[in-house]
Write an enzyme that holds these catalytic residues in place. Structure first.
Site, PDB file in Angstrom:
ATOM      1  N   CYS A 122       1.290  -0.939  -0.361  1.00 49.54           N
ATOM      2  CA  CYS A 122       0.328   0.115   0.310  1.00 49.54           C
ATOM      3  C   CYS A 122       0.605   1.132   0.376  1.00 49.54           C
ATOM      4  CB  CYS A 122      -0.971   0.142   1.181  1.00 49.54           C
ATOM      5  SG  CYS A 122      -2.522   1.544   1.048  1.00 49.54           S
ATOM      6  N   ASP A 180      -8.946  -3.154  -6.484  1.00 53.46           N
ATOM      7  CA  ASP A 180      -8.936  -2.593  -6.265  1.00 53.46           C
ATOM      8  C   ASP A 180      -8.970  -1.219  -6.933  1.00 53.46           C
ATOM      9  OD1 ASP A 180      -7.624  -0.561  -4.895  1.00 53.46           O
ATOM     10  OD2 ASP A 180      -5.909  -2.096  -4.463  1.00 53.46           O
ATOM     11  N   HIS A 237      -7.414  -4.335  -3.110  1.00 52.98           N
ATOM     12  CA  HIS A 237      -6.537  -3.697  -2.237  1.00 52.98           C
ATOM     13  C   HIS A 237      -6.308  -4.370  -1.381  1.00 52.98           C
ATOM     14  CE1 HIS A 237      -4.280  -0.443  -1.288  1.00 52.98           C
ATOM     15  NE2 HIS A 237      -4.277  -0.673  -0.082  1.00 52.98           N
TER      16      HIS A 237
END
Length: 225
Positions: free
Chosen positions: A120, A165, A193
């Site tokens: 991330c 995502d 995600h």
């Protein structure tokens, strides 16, 4: 066999920080910076470091929030999501890269070849490790990388993205392919995600995570010899 793991202290240009260090029980195959999400070096990030050590790598996860707030370990609640975003803004990317550089230099001084794996927010920082620190790097779902894609990578790159995502739409993935044509780019159609986050049933996609992990280990083995 279980890896040897512990918290260590790291000296950086912004003062001392902690880092979670995990080591293989036998000879190492290189070293890997494990770069946190916006939730700190929590149990999940420590487990990633431990898995890398079990695969034969020295793994070090610097606690990047320590210059702002010491000992941050967040959950995945909405409140902690907002807190993590505030901490990343307070730290800033330049300071984060200084901390990662200090951690990489510590490992390099031990005679280890160093790469980076990030998730991330850490996925974007891993990409910047390739462009600014010349470290082979693997970025998992780094949604903040697009503004930096015109930077030249001085080391091999591997990107993992979830096809579902919403933070990284197909156009952004295509920008990675176009602006970093030398990089490996993998998209996992049924994953969203944070699909590697096995402690989060809302995000974890086991098949995608397993395949991405296999590709990550192969990449590290090839580039940290």
């Amino acid at each position: 066999m279980q890896p040897v793991n512990r918290w260590i202290d790291l000296e950086t240009p912004h003062g001392p920080i902690r880092g979670w260090r995990a080591e293989p029980t036998g000879p190492s195959r290189g070293a890997v910076l494990v770069i946190q999400e916006i939730f700190g070096v929590n149990a999940h990030i420590r487990s990633v470091a431990d898995r890398l050590a079990a695969a034969g790598f020295v793994a070090l996860a610097p606690a990047l929030f320590d210059p702002v707030e010491h000992g941050v370990e967040l959950t995945y609640s909405d409140a902690d999501l907002q807190r993590g975003r505030a901490l990343t803004a307070a730290l800033g990317i330049p300071r984060a890269m200084d901390l990662l550089n200090a951690a990489a230099e510590k490992l390099q001084m031990e005679g280890l070849r160093v790469g980076a794996v990030g998730f991330c927010w850490g996925g974007t920082l891993a990409f910047l490790c390739a462009t600014r620190l010349q470290l082979p790097a693997v970025g998992y779902y780094g949604a903040r990388s697009v503004p930096f894609l015109d930077e030249t990578a001085g080391a091999p790159l591997l990107f993992h993205f979830g096809g579902k995502d919403p933070s990284i739409p197909p156009d952004d993935i295509e920008k990675h392919r176009k602006l970093q044509p030398q990089a490996q780019v993998f998209v996992y159609d049924d994953a969203g995600h944070a699909f590697n986050r096995d402690v989060d049933p809302h995000a974890y996609a086991p098949e995608a995570a397993t395949l991405a992990w296999q590709r990550t280990l192969a990449f590290l083995e090839a580039n940290l010899r």
